[in-house]
Design a protein around this motif. Structure first.
Motif, short mmCIF file in Angstrom:
data_model
loop_
_atom_site.label_atom_id
_atom_site.label_comp_id
_atom_site.label_asym_id
_atom_site.label_seq_id
_atom_site.Cartn_x
_atom_site.Cartn_y
_atom_site.Cartn_z
N LYS A 161 31.67 16.65 35.22
CA LYS A 161 32.33 16.30 36.48
C LYS A 161 32.01 17.30 37.58
O LYS A 161 31.51 18.39 37.33
CB LYS A 161 33.84 16.20 36.26
N THR A 162 32.31 16.88 38.80
CA THR A 162 32.19 17.75 39.97
C THR A 162 33.57 18.25 40.33
O THR A 162 34.48 17.44 40.57
CB THR A 162 31.58 16.98 41.16
N VAL A 163 33.76 19.56 40.32
CA VAL A 163 35.07 20.12 40.58
C VAL A 163 35.10 20.77 41.96
O VAL A 163 34.17 21.50 42.34
CB VAL A 163 35.49 21.13 39.49
N ILE A 164 36.14 20.49 42.70
CA ILE A 164 36.39 21.12 43.99
C ILE A 164 37.52 22.13 43.77
O ILE A 164 38.51 21.82 43.10
CB ILE A 164 36.78 20.08 45.05
N MET A 165 37.37 23.32 44.35
CA MET A 165 38.38 24.37 44.14
C MET A 165 38.52 25.24 45.36
O MET A 165 37.66 25.26 46.25
CB MET A 165 38.03 25.20 42.91
N LEU A 166 39.60 26.00 45.39
CA LEU A 166 39.89 26.90 46.49
C LEU A 166 39.25 28.26 46.26
O LEU A 166 39.08 28.70 45.12
CB LEU A 166 41.41 27.07 46.63
N PHE A 207 32.17 22.89 43.95
CA PHE A 207 32.17 23.07 45.40
C PHE A 207 33.43 23.84 45.77
O PHE A 207 34.55 23.37 45.54
CB PHE A 207 32.12 21.73 46.13
N ILE A 208 33.23 25.06 46.28
CA ILE A 208 34.34 25.91 46.70
C ILE A 208 34.64 25.62 48.16
O ILE A 208 33.74 25.61 48.99
CB ILE A 208 33.98 27.40 46.51
N VAL A 209 35.90 25.40 48.46
CA VAL A 209 36.30 25.08 49.83
C VAL A 209 36.32 26.37 50.64
O VAL A 209 37.01 27.33 50.30
CB VAL A 209 37.69 24.41 49.86
N ALA A 253 34.95 19.13 56.15
CA ALA A 253 34.37 18.15 55.23
C ALA A 253 35.32 17.88 54.07
O ALA A 253 35.47 16.72 53.62
CB ALA A 253 33.03 18.65 54.71
N THR A 254 35.99 18.91 53.59
CA THR A 254 36.96 18.75 52.50
C THR A 254 38.11 17.86 52.93
O THR A 254 38.55 16.98 52.17
CB THR A 254 37.49 20.13 52.06
N GLN A 255 38.62 18.08 54.11
CA GLN A 255 39.70 17.24 54.63
C GLN A 255 39.28 15.78 54.65
O GLN A 255 40.08 14.88 54.30
CB GLN A 255 40.10 17.70 56.03
N GLN A 256 38.05 15.51 55.04
CA GLN A 256 37.55 14.12 55.09
C GLN A 256 37.48 13.51 53.69
O GLN A 256 37.83 12.34 53.49
CB GLN A 256 36.18 14.09 55.75
N ALA A 261 40.30 9.79 49.77
CA ALA A 261 41.02 9.56 48.50
C ALA A 261 42.50 9.27 48.73
O ALA A 261 43.26 9.15 47.75
CB ALA A 261 40.86 10.77 47.60
N GLY A 262 42.92 9.19 50.00
CA GLY A 262 44.32 8.91 50.31
C GLY A 262 45.21 10.12 50.16
O GLY A 262 46.43 10.00 49.96
N LEU A 263 44.63 11.33 50.30
CA LEU A 263 45.38 12.56 50.12
C LEU A 263 45.23 13.47 51.34
O LEU A 263 44.23 13.39 52.08
CB LEU A 263 44.86 13.32 48.89
N ASP A 264 46.23 14.31 51.56
CA ASP A 264 46.15 15.31 52.62
C ASP A 264 45.82 16.65 51.98
O ASP A 264 46.66 17.22 51.28
CB ASP A 264 47.46 15.38 53.39
N PHE A 265 44.61 17.15 52.21
CA PHE A 265 44.16 18.36 51.53
C PHE A 265 45.08 19.54 51.82
O PHE A 265 45.48 20.27 50.90
CB PHE A 265 42.73 18.70 51.94
#
Length: 549
Positions: A161-166, A207-209, A253-256, A261-265
Motif C-alpha cells: 500500500k501507499t501510506v501517507i504520514m505526518l 508520502f510524508i506531508v 496537495a494533501t488537503q485536496q 476522500a470526503g475528509l478534512d485533513f
C-alpha cells in the motif's frame, strides 16, 4: 607482528611515529585555547570550496574531483599522514540514481506535478518502479515505538500500500513533555526513520506531508534535496528491502487528496496526537511511474592522520592506538539545469564549505602544536561524502572504519560555522546525552561564554549530520552547527538554496571563537585517558557497552 589497530594506516605513518618517539606529550585536562585570529587561509579555503568552479561539490561529479584534490593536497602540505591504509581516500561504493523528473502522481482522479506538488525517489536499484492502483492509507505519524507505548501500524496490514504520514512526532504536535520528548524531535520524527519503518511494515510507498514548522524547513528545501540525482549505498540485494517510493507531499496537495476522500485533513490530523490512533483507509488508489537511470560508482571520504606519541616516560604509549575524530562533510547539492537551460549551482558556502575549511584550520594548528609536543591519542581529520543524501559517507565509514570504533573516543563534527560576529554562547544539540556535554560546558566557561540549548529542538538536528552514523556504532559525538541562529534569514533564504554563497563581508568573528573552543575540546580529548560515556539509556549506550567502553 604488529597487532596495533593502526596497522591499516600508511607505512609513512610508522616513520612519522618513529621520529616523534623521543618526544613527550603534555598531559592536561584543562581547556587550552589556540589562536585563530588570523583567518586569511580559512577565508581563502571557503572561497575556493564554494566557488562556481566546484559546481556545488556533488558526489560523483567534477566538483568531487576538485574537492578531493584540494583536500588531499592541503593535508599533504601540512605533513599529515594518510588516514586510510596508505591513502588519504576511502572509496565509498554507491549508486547514483537519477529519476526522470517529468513523472506524475495520480491519486484518485487528482493529478500532481513533480516538484511543485510532490517529490518521489527511490533507493532501490531498479530502472523502473511502478505504483499500480496502490491502496492509499493514512497512518498518522507512521511510528512504531514500544518504549513510548505507540504503534500507528497496530491492527493494519499495509503490504503493497501507499501510506501517507505526518512529519515529526506527537511530542512536537502536543508540546507535552510526557509524550515522546515534547518539543524536541526524537529519531521517530525523522524522515529516515519513517521510510525505514514503512519498509519493515511492507508498504510500497511513503508520502510524508510537508508542513514548515514540524519539518523545520520550507518546501524549497524538500524540492531541492529530493529532485535530480540522488545517491545511496548498495546492499547485497540491490536495496530491495528498502521502501520502493520515498516521497513528500505539499500540504495543499494533501488537503485536496483528503477532500476527495470526503475528509478534512487538518481536522483529522488532530486525532493522531493521542496513542491508539486508528489508521484511515482513504478508499483511493495511487499511480506513479519512476523511471531511473542508474550509475554504479565510487565516491570518497577524505582521511588524514596526526599520530599520537609512541612513547611516554620511556614506555610505549598504548593510547597511540586510540583516535579522536575531527570532522566535517565536504559535499553539497551540486548543480541543477532547468528545462529552459538555466542553471543553479548550490555552492553550500556555510553548509558546509565553512565546516570543511574549519577542519583544515584545526589540522594546521594541531600539526604545528604536535611538532613540538605530540598528543597522547592520534587525531583523525576527516571529510566525508554524501552527507546531504542521508549520511552515506559517514555510514560507510562507521561500518568500515580505519580503526575499530571501540578505539574511537569521540567524534567532533562541524556542520556550518558562524561566519558573522562572535556571540556570547555556544549551541548544544541534545541534552543529557553524553559526557561530552561537560567538555562543552567547561570550554565555554573558560571562554566566558554560556552553553545555550538548541533553539529548535523540534528540527532533530541530532539526527541530521554525520556524527549520528557514528553514534549508532556507539561513538559519542558533539555537533557544532551555526546556521540560522546568527543569521535569521539563512534557513528561509539560503539553506540548501543557490544563495548559500561565499561573502567577502563576513567578519568571521564567530569562526575564530568557535575554532578556539572546538580546538580546546579536541586537545583535551587527545591528551587524556577519558572515554566519554552515554548518559541516557539508548541503543548508542548499549552498543558502546558491548565494546567495554
Amino acid at each position: 607482528m604488529n597487532k596495533s589497530p593502526l596497522r591499516r594506516f600508511a607505512p609513512s605513518l610508522m616513520a612519522s611515529l618513529a621520529l616523534s618517539s623521543a618526544l613527550v606529550f603534555a598531559h592536561t585536562d584543562k581547556a587550552e585555547f589556540l589562536d585563530f585570529s588570523n583567518l586569511t587561509q580559512y577565508r581563502q579555503d571557503v572561497k575556493t570550496l564554494a566557488s562556481d568552479a566546484f559546481e556545488g561539490r556533488a558526489p560523483l561529479s567534477k566538483g568531487e574531483t576538485l574537492t578531493l584534490d584540494f583536500l588531499v593536497n592541503a593535508f599533504k602540505e601540512m605533513g599529515l599522514a594518510p588516514g586510510f591504509g596508505d591513502s588519504y581516500l576511502q572509496a565509498v561504493p554507491m549508486a547514483k540514481i537519477t529519476a526522470k523528473q517529468d513523472m506524475q502522481l495520480t491519486i484518485g482522479a487528482l493529478k500532481f506535478t513533480h516538484g511543485k506538488d510532490f517529490t518521489a525517489r527511490s533507493q532501490q536499484i531498479k530502472p523502473h518502479i511502478a505504483l499500480n492502483n496502490s491502496e492509499v492509507v493514512f497512518v498518522g505519524y507512521g511510528i512504531n515505538a514500544p518504549e513510548f507505548g505507540w504503534n500507528d501500524y497496530a491492527g493494519i496490514d499495509v503490504k503493497g500500500k501507499t501510506v501517507i504520514m505526518l512529519v515529526n512526532d506527537p511530542g512536537f504536535a502536543t508540546q507535552d513533555n510526557k509524550r515522546f520528548k515534547g518539543n524536541a524531535m526524537t529519531y521517530y520524527g525523522r524522515w529516515t526513520y519513517k521510510y525505514e519503518e514503512a519498509a519493515r511494515q511492507g508498504a510500497a510507498a511513503v508520502f510524508i506531508v510537508h508542513e514548515t514548522a514540524p519539518a523545520g524547513y520550507g518546501w524549497g528545501v524538500v524540492e531541492n534535496s529530493n529532485t535530480g540525482s540522488k545517491f545511496t549505498l548498495v546492499d547485497d540485494n540491490n536495496n530491495l528491502s528498502q521502501i520502493a517510493v520515498m516521497g513528500w507531499l505539499q500540504h495543499k496537495a494533501t488537503q485536496q487528496i483528503f477532500a476527495t476522500a470526503g475528509l478534512d485533513f487538518d481536522s483529522l490530523k488532530l486525532s493522531t496526537h493521542k496513542a491508539g490512533f486508528k489508521t484511515v483507509d482513504l478508499n483511493l488508489s495511487a499511480k506513479l511511474n519512476l523511471d531511473n537511470s542508474i550509475e554504479m560508482a565510487k565516491s570518497h571520504n577524505v582521511l588524514a592522520l596526526l599520530p599520537g606519541a609512541t612513547e611516554f616516560d620511556g614506555k610505549r604509549n598504548p593510547q597511540q592506538d586510540e583516535l579522536v575524530v575531527m570532522h566535517a562533510h565536504w559535499d553539497h547539492l551540486g548543480s541543477k539545469t532547468h528545462q529552459d537551460g538555466s542553471q543553479e549551482i548550490f555552492n553550500g558556502a556555510v553548509d558546509n564549505a565553512s565546516g570543511t575549511a574549519g577542519v583544515l584550520a584545526l589540522a594546521r594548528a594541531f600539526k604545528a602544536k604536535a611538532s613540538v609536543t605530540p598528543f597522547k591519542r592520534s587525531i583523525l581529520f576527516s571529510a566525508f561524502t554524501a552527507e546531504e543524501t542521508g549520511l552515506i559517507g559517514a555510514q560507510y565509514f562507521a561500518q568500515n572504519p580505519s580503526v575499530p570504533t571501540k578505539n574511537i573516543a569521540a567524534f567532533l563534527n562541524i556542520d556550518g560555522m558562524n561566519v558573522n560576529d562572535g556571540v556570547s554562547y555556544i549551541l548544544q544539540y541534545g541534552q543529557g546525552v553524553s559526557e561530552l556535554e561537560d567538555y562543552l560546558e567547561d570550554a565555554a566557561k573558560a571562554q566566558q561564554r554560556t552553553v545555550k540549548a538548541d533553539p529548535l529542538p523540534q528540527n532533530g538536528l541530532m539526527f541530521r549530520s554525520d556524527h549520528f552514523a557514528l553514534a549508532q556504532e556507539g561513538v559519542p559525538g558533539l555537533l557544532f552547527m551555526s546556521l540560522g541562529d546568527t543569521d535569521p534569514n539563512y534557513i528561509d533564504a539560503k539553506y540548501h538554496k543557490e544563495a548559500d554563497d561565499y561573502d567577502a563581508n563576513w567578519s568571521l568573528g564567530g569562526v575564530s571563537q568557535d575554532l578556539s573552543l572546538i580546538g580546546s575540546i579536541l586537545a583535551r580529548l587527545a591528551n587524556n585517558s577519558d572515554w566519554p560515556k552515554w548518559l541516557e539509556d539508548s541503543d548508542f549506550k548499549t552498543r558502546r557497552s558491548e565494546d567495554n567502553r
